[in-house]
Motif scaffolding. Sequence first.
Motif, PDB file in Angstrom:
ATOM      1  N   GLY A  68       0.821  -1.204   0.000  1.00 13.48           N
ATOM      2  CA  GLY A  68       0.000   0.000   0.000  1.00 13.48           C
ATOM      3  C   GLY A  68       0.849   1.245   0.000  1.00 13.48           C
ATOM      4  N   THR A  69       0.211   2.348   0.331  1.00 12.88           N
ATOM      5  CA  THR A  69       0.904   3.634   0.261  1.00 12.88           C
ATOM      6  C   THR A  69       1.274   4.192   1.620  1.00 12.88           C
ATOM      7  N   SER A  70       1.016   3.439   2.688  1.00  9.75           N
ATOM      8  CA  SER A  70       1.368   3.929   4.016  1.00  9.75           C
ATOM      9  C   SER A  70       1.788   2.764   4.898  1.00  9.75           C
ATOM     10  N   LEU A  71       2.431   3.101   6.004  1.00 11.07           N
ATOM     11  CA  LEU A  71       2.835   2.092   6.981  1.00 11.07           C
ATOM     12  C   LEU A  71       1.710   1.932   8.001  1.00 11.07           C
ATOM     13  N   ALA A  72       1.127   0.752   8.063  1.00 12.17           N
ATOM     14  CA  ALA A  72       0.090   0.472   9.052  1.00 12.17           C
ATOM     15  C   ALA A  72       0.743   0.199  10.404  1.00 12.17           C
ATOM     16  N   THR A  73      -0.052   0.251  11.443  1.00 16.33           N
ATOM     17  CA  THR A  73       0.453  -0.046  12.783  1.00 16.33           C
ATOM     18  C   THR A  73       1.054  -1.453  12.824  1.00 16.33           C
ATOM     19  N   GLY A  74       0.426  -2.405  12.145  1.00 10.60           N
ATOM     20  CA  GLY A  74       0.950  -3.774  12.104  1.00 10.60           C
ATOM     21  C   GLY A  74       2.301  -3.856  11.425  1.00 10.60           C
ATOM     22  N   HIS A  75       2.514  -3.045  10.390  1.00 10.28           N
ATOM     23  CA  HIS A  75       3.818  -3.006   9.721  1.00 10.28           C
ATOM     24  C   HIS A  75       4.886  -2.543  10.710  1.00 10.28           C
ATOM     25  N   LYS A  76       4.590  -1.470  11.416  1.00  8.72           N
ATOM     26  CA  LYS A  76       5.567  -0.899  12.349  1.00  8.72           C
ATOM     27  C   LYS A  76       5.887  -1.873  13.474  1.00  8.72           C
ATOM     28  N   ARG A  77       4.855  -2.500  14.020  1.00  6.25           N
ATOM     29  CA  ARG A  77       5.089  -3.499  15.079  1.00  6.25           C
ATOM     30  C   ARG A  77       5.936  -4.649  14.541  1.00  6.25           C
ATOM     31  N   TYR A  78       5.621  -5.132  13.355  1.00  7.76           N
ATOM     32  CA  TYR A  78       6.386  -6.225  12.755  1.00  7.76           C
ATOM     33  C   TYR A  78       7.843  -5.815  12.555  1.00  7.76           C
ATOM     34  N   LEU A  79       8.069  -4.631  12.017  1.00  7.99           N
ATOM     35  CA  LEU A  79       9.433  -4.174  11.723  1.00  7.99           C
ATOM     36  C   LEU A  79      10.247  -3.888  12.979  1.00  7.99           C
ATOM     37  N   SER A  80       9.597  -3.684  14.121  1.00 10.06           N
ATOM     38  CA  SER A  80      10.322  -3.381  15.361  1.00 10.06           C
ATOM     39  C   SER A  80      11.191  -4.543  15.836  1.00 10.06           C
ATOM     40  N   GLN A  81      10.978  -5.741  15.306  1.00  6.89           N
ATOM     41  CA  GLN A  81      11.797  -6.889  15.700  1.00  6.89           C
ATOM     42  C   GLN A  81      13.178  -6.899  15.044  1.00  6.89           C
ATOM     43  N   PHE A  82      13.399  -6.041  14.055  1.00  8.83           N
ATOM     44  CA  PHE A  82      14.656  -6.031  13.313  1.00  8.83           C
ATOM     45  C   PHE A  82      15.617  -4.992  13.869  1.00  8.83           C
ATOM     46  N   SER A  83      16.913  -5.289  13.786  1.00 13.66           N
ATOM     47  CA  SER A  83      17.924  -4.323  14.238  1.00 13.66           C
ATOM     48  C   SER A  83      18.106  -3.213  13.206  1.00 13.66           C
ATOM     49  N   THR A  84      17.857  -3.531  11.931  1.00 12.18           N
ATOM     50  CA  THR A  84      18.032  -2.563  10.851  1.00 12.18           C
ATOM     51  C   THR A  84      16.870  -2.680   9.874  1.00 12.18           C
ATOM     52  N   ALA A  85      16.400  -1.539   9.392  1.00  9.21           N
ATOM     53  CA  ALA A  85      15.404  -1.506   8.318  1.00  9.21           C
ATOM     54  C   ALA A  85      15.952  -0.629   7.207  1.00  9.21           C
ATOM     55  N   ILE A  86      15.935  -1.153   6.007  1.00  9.66           N
ATOM     56  CA  ILE A  86      16.362  -0.403   4.827  1.00  9.66           C
ATOM     57  C   ILE A  86      15.112  -0.140   3.995  1.00  9.66           C
ATOM     58  N   VAL A  87      14.798   1.133   3.785  1.00 16.79           N
ATOM     59  CA  VAL A  87      13.643   1.495   2.972  1.00 16.79           C
ATOM     60  C   VAL A  87      14.117   1.596   1.524  1.00 16.79           C
ATOM     61  N   ALA A  88      13.550   0.751   0.661  1.00 16.14           N
ATOM     62  CA  ALA A  88      13.968   0.680  -0.742  1.00 16.14           C
ATOM     63  C   ALA A  88      12.730   0.671  -1.634  1.00 16.14           C
ATOM     64  N   LEU A  89      12.003   1.769  -1.593  1.00 14.74           N
ATOM     65  CA  LEU A  89      10.796   1.883  -2.404  1.00 14.74           C
ATOM     66  C   LEU A  89      11.164   2.235  -3.843  1.00 14.74           C
ATOM     67  N   ASP A  90      10.186   2.123  -4.723  1.00 13.46           N
ATOM     68  CA  ASP A  90      10.412   2.389  -6.139  1.00 13.46           C
ATOM     69  C   ASP A  90      11.051   3.762  -6.356  1.00 13.46           C
ATOM     70  N   PRO A  91      11.822   3.928  -7.429  1.00 11.49           N
ATOM     71  CA  PRO A  91      12.559   5.183  -7.669  1.00 11.49           C
ATOM     72  C   PRO A  91      11.678   6.427  -7.718  1.00 11.49           C
TER      73      PRO A  91
END
Length: 137
Positions: A68-91
């Motif tokens: 989708g076009t936004s980060l849902a609360t579930g996305h943020k909670r899921y991503l909190s388990q990682f030490s690093t997040a790399i945002v690599a969206l379309d150019p």
Amino acid sequence: MFPVVHSGVTVDATGRSLGNRIPKWKRYGRSDLPYASGRGKTAVVVEDCVSAAIVGSSGVQVGVAVLGTSLATGHKRYLSQFSTAIVALDPDALPKTLQFARELRQYVDNVKILKIQDDLKYRNPTDFENLLTLGET
């Protein structure tokens, strides 16, 4: 079809139309979890399931599709388990990339941005070399 799995259980699924049908992507459940593929301590946030699966096939990173076009609360909670997040969206999505990075800094200690030349599902060698290098630093 791409299953959305949480704790080993399929909780949702998403699928893509193969023609010119609307909607292009359809979510089959009500979960706000992302589609994720792969293993590792680094999440690579992408827009679609195909890109996430290709990133996940590297064996060292987890491709996470926001679907989708936004980060849902579930996305943020899921991503909190990682030490690093790399945002690599379309150019063509630089404003969204910057917004995602800002939002994720509240949930993930180390947030990076990867400027890619082409959507990761097209496997541009330079983009993947930069992705692997960024994931190591």
